[in-house]
Design a protein around this motif. Structure first.
Motif, PDB file in Angstrom:
ATOM      1  N   GLN A 125      13.764 -15.056  -6.790  1.00 59.39           N
ATOM      2  CA  GLN A 125      12.469 -15.286  -6.160  1.00 59.39           C
ATOM      3  C   GLN A 125      12.434 -14.724  -4.741  1.00 59.39           C
ATOM      4  O   GLN A 125      11.418 -14.185  -4.290  1.00 59.39           O
ATOM      5  CB  GLN A 125      12.167 -16.792  -6.144  1.00 59.39           C
ATOM      6  N   GLN A 126      13.562 -14.832  -4.039  1.00 58.23           N
ATOM      7  CA  GLN A 126      13.648 -14.277  -2.684  1.00 58.23           C
ATOM      8  C   GLN A 126      13.504 -12.762  -2.717  1.00 58.23           C
ATOM      9  O   GLN A 126      12.852 -12.154  -1.861  1.00 58.23           O
ATOM     10  CB  GLN A 126      14.982 -14.658  -2.045  1.00 58.23           C
ATOM     11  N   LEU A 127      14.097 -12.164  -3.730  1.00 58.18           N
ATOM     12  CA  LEU A 127      14.027 -10.713  -3.867  1.00 58.18           C
ATOM     13  C   LEU A 127      12.594 -10.244  -4.090  1.00 58.18           C
ATOM     14  O   LEU A 127      12.148  -9.246  -3.521  1.00 58.18           O
ATOM     15  CB  LEU A 127      14.909 -10.271  -5.041  1.00 58.18           C
ATOM     16  N   VAL A 128      11.849 -10.981  -4.920  1.00 50.79           N
ATOM     17  CA  VAL A 128      10.456 -10.635  -5.178  1.00 50.79           C
ATOM     18  C   VAL A 128       9.627 -10.786  -3.899  1.00 50.79           C
ATOM     19  O   VAL A 128       8.748  -9.969  -3.611  1.00 50.79           O
ATOM     20  CB  VAL A 128       9.879 -11.507  -6.309  1.00 50.79           C
ATOM     21  N   SER A 129       9.911 -11.837  -3.111  1.00 56.75           N
ATOM     22  CA  SER A 129       9.202 -12.030  -1.847  1.00 56.75           C
ATOM     23  C   SER A 129       9.498 -10.895  -0.872  1.00 56.75           C
ATOM     24  O   SER A 129       8.612 -10.431  -0.146  1.00 56.75           O
ATOM     25  CB  SER A 129       9.600 -13.372  -1.219  1.00 56.75           C
ATOM     26  N   GLU A 130      10.747 -10.438  -0.863  1.00 57.78           N
ATOM     27  CA  GLU A 130      11.107  -9.330   0.014  1.00 57.78           C
ATOM     28  C   GLU A 130      10.455  -8.031  -0.450  1.00 57.78           C
ATOM     29  O   GLU A 130      10.102  -7.177   0.370  1.00 57.78           O
ATOM     30  CB  GLU A 130      12.632  -9.185   0.065  1.00 57.78           C
ATOM     31  N   LEU A 131      10.286  -7.891  -1.763  1.00 60.93           N
ATOM     32  CA  LEU A 131       9.551  -6.744  -2.289  1.00 60.93           C
ATOM     33  C   LEU A 131       8.134  -6.728  -1.730  1.00 60.93           C
ATOM     34  O   LEU A 131       7.622  -5.675  -1.317  1.00 60.93           O
ATOM     35  CB  LEU A 131       9.526  -6.811  -3.818  1.00 60.93           C
ATOM     36  N   LEU A 132       7.504  -7.908  -1.694  1.00 58.74           N
ATOM     37  CA  LEU A 132       6.153  -8.015  -1.133  1.00 58.74           C
ATOM     38  C   LEU A 132       6.145  -7.634   0.340  1.00 58.74           C
ATOM     39  O   LEU A 132       5.247  -6.919   0.800  1.00 58.74           O
ATOM     40  CB  LEU A 132       5.626  -9.442  -1.320  1.00 58.74           C
ATOM     41  N   MET A 133       7.145  -8.101   1.096  1.00 58.24           N
ATOM     42  CA  MET A 133       7.204  -7.800   2.523  1.00 58.24           C
ATOM     43  C   MET A 133       7.364  -6.307   2.776  1.00 58.24           C
ATOM     44  O   MET A 133       6.734  -5.747   3.680  1.00 58.24           O
ATOM     45  CB  MET A 133       8.362  -8.568   3.171  1.00 58.24           C
ATOM     46  N   ILE A 134       8.209  -5.654   1.988  1.00 61.02           N
ATOM     47  CA  ILE A 134       8.392  -4.205   2.150  1.00 61.02           C
ATOM     48  C   ILE A 134       7.098  -3.479   1.816  1.00 61.02           C
ATOM     49  O   ILE A 134       6.694  -2.532   2.512  1.00 61.02           O
ATOM     50  CB  ILE A 134       9.542  -3.705   1.259  1.00 61.02           C
ATOM     51  N   HIS A 135       6.422  -3.921   0.749  1.00 57.87           N
ATOM     52  CA  HIS A 135       5.135  -3.329   0.359  1.00 57.87           C
ATOM     53  C   HIS A 135       4.111  -3.460   1.492  1.00 57.87           C
ATOM     54  O   HIS A 135       3.452  -2.482   1.863  1.00 57.87           O
ATOM     55  CB  HIS A 135       4.616  -4.015  -0.905  1.00 57.87           C
ATOM     56  N   ILE A 136       3.990  -4.667   2.055  1.00 54.48           N
ATOM     57  CA  ILE A 136       3.010  -4.899   3.120  1.00 54.48           C
ATOM     58  C   ILE A 136       3.351  -4.073   4.357  1.00 54.48           C
ATOM     59  O   ILE A 136       2.479  -3.466   4.982  1.00 54.48           O
ATOM     60  CB  ILE A 136       2.942  -6.397   3.470  1.00 54.48           C
ATOM     61  N   THR A 137       4.646  -4.043   4.716  1.00 54.04           N
ATOM     62  CA  THR A 137       5.072  -3.278   5.895  1.00 54.04           C
ATOM     63  C   THR A 137       4.732  -1.802   5.757  1.00 54.04           C
ATOM     64  O   THR A 137       4.200  -1.178   6.687  1.00 54.04           O
ATOM     65  CB  THR A 137       6.583  -3.451   6.124  1.00 54.04           C
ATOM     66  N   MET A 138       5.039  -1.231   4.588  1.00 55.59           N
ATOM     67  CA  MET A 138       4.737   0.185   4.362  1.00 55.59           C
ATOM     68  C   MET A 138       3.232   0.440   4.385  1.00 55.59           C
ATOM     69  O   MET A 138       2.774   1.464   4.923  1.00 55.59           O
ATOM     70  CB  MET A 138       5.336   0.645   3.031  1.00 55.59           C
ATOM     71  N   ALA A 139       2.459  -0.484   3.802  1.00 48.08           N
ATOM     72  CA  ALA A 139       1.007  -0.324   3.791  1.00 48.08           C
ATOM     73  C   ALA A 139       0.449  -0.349   5.213  1.00 48.08           C
ATOM     74  O   ALA A 139      -0.395   0.479   5.581  1.00 48.08           O
ATOM     75  CB  ALA A 139       0.364  -1.419   2.945  1.00 48.08           C
ATOM     76  N   ILE A 140       0.934  -1.285   6.026  1.00 48.47           N
ATOM     77  CA  ILE A 140       0.459  -1.384   7.411  1.00 48.47           C
ATOM     78  C   ILE A 140       0.860  -0.150   8.211  1.00 48.47           C
ATOM     79  O   ILE A 140       0.080   0.362   9.025  1.00 48.47           O
ATOM     80  CB  ILE A 140       0.990  -2.669   8.063  1.00 48.47           C
ATOM     81  N   LEU A 141       2.078   0.344   7.986  1.00 50.34           N
ATOM     82  CA  LEU A 141       2.512   1.561   8.680  1.00 50.34           C
ATOM     83  C   LEU A 141       1.635   2.753   8.300  1.00 50.34           C
ATOM     84  O   LEU A 141       1.266   3.566   9.153  1.00 50.34           O
ATOM     85  CB  LEU A 141       3.976   1.861   8.349  1.00 50.34           C
ATOM     86  N   LEU A 209       4.975  -8.439 -11.480  1.00 55.98           N
ATOM     87  CA  LEU A 209       5.925  -9.541 -11.607  1.00 55.98           C
ATOM     88  C   LEU A 209       5.290 -10.897 -11.315  1.00 55.98           C
ATOM     89  O   LEU A 209       5.624 -11.899 -11.945  1.00 55.98           O
ATOM     90  CB  LEU A 209       7.112  -9.328 -10.655  1.00 55.98           C
ATOM     91  N   LYS A 210       4.360 -10.938 -10.359  1.00 52.24           N
ATOM     92  CA  LYS A 210       3.850 -12.214  -9.867  1.00 52.24           C
ATOM     93  C   LYS A 210       2.453 -12.580 -10.372  1.00 52.24           C
ATOM     94  O   LYS A 210       2.030 -13.726 -10.252  1.00 52.24           O
ATOM     95  CB  LYS A 210       3.827 -12.194  -8.332  1.00 52.24           C
ATOM     96  N   VAL A 211       1.715 -11.602 -10.894  1.00 56.89           N
ATOM     97  CA  VAL A 211       0.348 -11.876 -11.341  1.00 56.89           C
ATOM     98  C   VAL A 211       0.257 -11.533 -12.828  1.00 56.89           C
ATOM     99  O   VAL A 211      -0.050 -10.394 -13.195  1.00 56.89           O
ATOM    100  CB  VAL A 211      -0.682 -11.054 -10.529  1.00 56.89           C
ATOM    101  N   PRO A 212       0.518 -12.497 -13.709  1.00 54.69           N
ATOM    102  CA  PRO A 212       0.557 -12.222 -15.150  1.00 54.69           C
ATOM    103  C   PRO A 212      -0.760 -11.671 -15.704  1.00 54.69           C
ATOM    104  O   PRO A 212      -0.763 -10.796 -16.561  1.00 54.69           O
ATOM    105  CB  PRO A 212       0.869 -13.596 -15.764  1.00 54.69           C
TER     106      PRO A 212
END
Length: 277
Positions: A125-141, A209-212
């Motif tokens: 679950q932590q890994l999936v949350s970190e995936l979200l953080m990387i996605h958001i960071t790249m999008a904001i950049l 993964l998170k939105v069935p």
């Protein structure tokens, strides 16, 4: 502890891969051999780390890693990186290298952030949350790069208008010359587009993964692809059609308003963005 360390190394490998893809895209647009060399060596580090992980996994299991779909994904990603290095080193086919790396990054990201391969449920679950953080960071950049490119285009339009009306003065010199403003707009878009592509790849995986009951026609998803398309058209007009000047400045300015619509309006209409974590 060992599983966490290996997971962090896999994440670092994905980030290095993302940086390599970004640099390969810049080289693809500008044929910059210095950038190509940096991208090549970053990819070589990715290949070395992948090879070490592959070898250690084979020692642990005592077999070749192709019996499950996730083992197959990792071996496939290793093959793609190996082929990309060989093509870059011996054939100099930049178009092929770039798109091979995009495909390899997708496969690598799917393997790295798939929670099914992690034994610990908490770590998964932590890994999936970190995936979200990387996605958001790249999008904001990427949005940050598009925002700055908009500022340079706006300054270009102001400078162009002053020159057209022959309004000489200190303001004219402080704005900078037109060629520099146009070049900075192009550079920022060349950074923003591949960053947005990588963000979308990771974001779609997180959503899967998170939105069935994920709706692929969600306003935010559609809006993000529209943003990607309009800025890709800008790069196409600039690089392939050799367009420049006021037309591209207007196009880039209009493109930024699509970014704002996607961020504020489509984000509020989305069924899952910023709400499910």
């Amino acid at each position: 502890m060992l599983e966490l360390t290996i997971t962090r190394l896999h994440e670092a490998t994905v980030l290095l891969y993302a940086l390599s893809v970004l640099l390969y895209f810049i080289d693809f647009l500008n044929n910059n051999r210095k950038v190509n060399r940096i991208a090549f060596w970053l990819l070589a580090i990715v290949w070395l780390l992948q090879t070490i992980f592959l070898f250690l996994y084979m020692l642990e299991t005592g077999r070749f890693p192709v019996l499950t779909i996730f083992e197959g994904f990792y071996f496939y990603a290793w093959i793609l990186v190996s082929l990309s290095l060989a093509i870059n080193r011996f054939l100099r086919m930049d178009f092929t290298v770039f798109f091979t790396n995009v495909l390899g990054f997708i496969v690598m990201a799917i393997h790295t952030f798939a929670p099914v391969q992690i034994e610990s449920e908490v770590l998964a679950q932590q890994l999936v949350s970190e995936l979200l953080m990387i996605h958001i960071t790249m999008a904001i950049l990427s949005y940050g790069a598009f925002s700055l490119s908009f500022v340079f285009s706006l300054l270009y339009l102001i400078q162009y208008d002053l020159l057209k009306r022959k309004k000489w003065g200190k303001r004219l010199h402080r704005l900078g010359d037109l060629s520099k403003l146009e070049h900075m707009t192009y550079v920022l878009n060349a950074i923003g587009v591949p960053m947005l592509v990588l963000s979308l790849i990771l974001g779609l995986q997180w959503a899967y993964l998170k939105v069935p009951d994920l709706m692929w026609f969600d306003p935010k998803i559609v809006g993000s692809f529209i943003v990607l398309i309009v800025y890709s058209i800008y790069l196409y007009l600039k690089v392939r059609k050799q367009r420049f000047g006021i037309t591209l400045a207007y196009w880039n300015t209009a493109s930024f308003f699509i970014v704002l619509i996607n961020f504020f309006l489509f984000g509020s209409l989305s069924a899952f963005h910023f709400w499910n974590t």
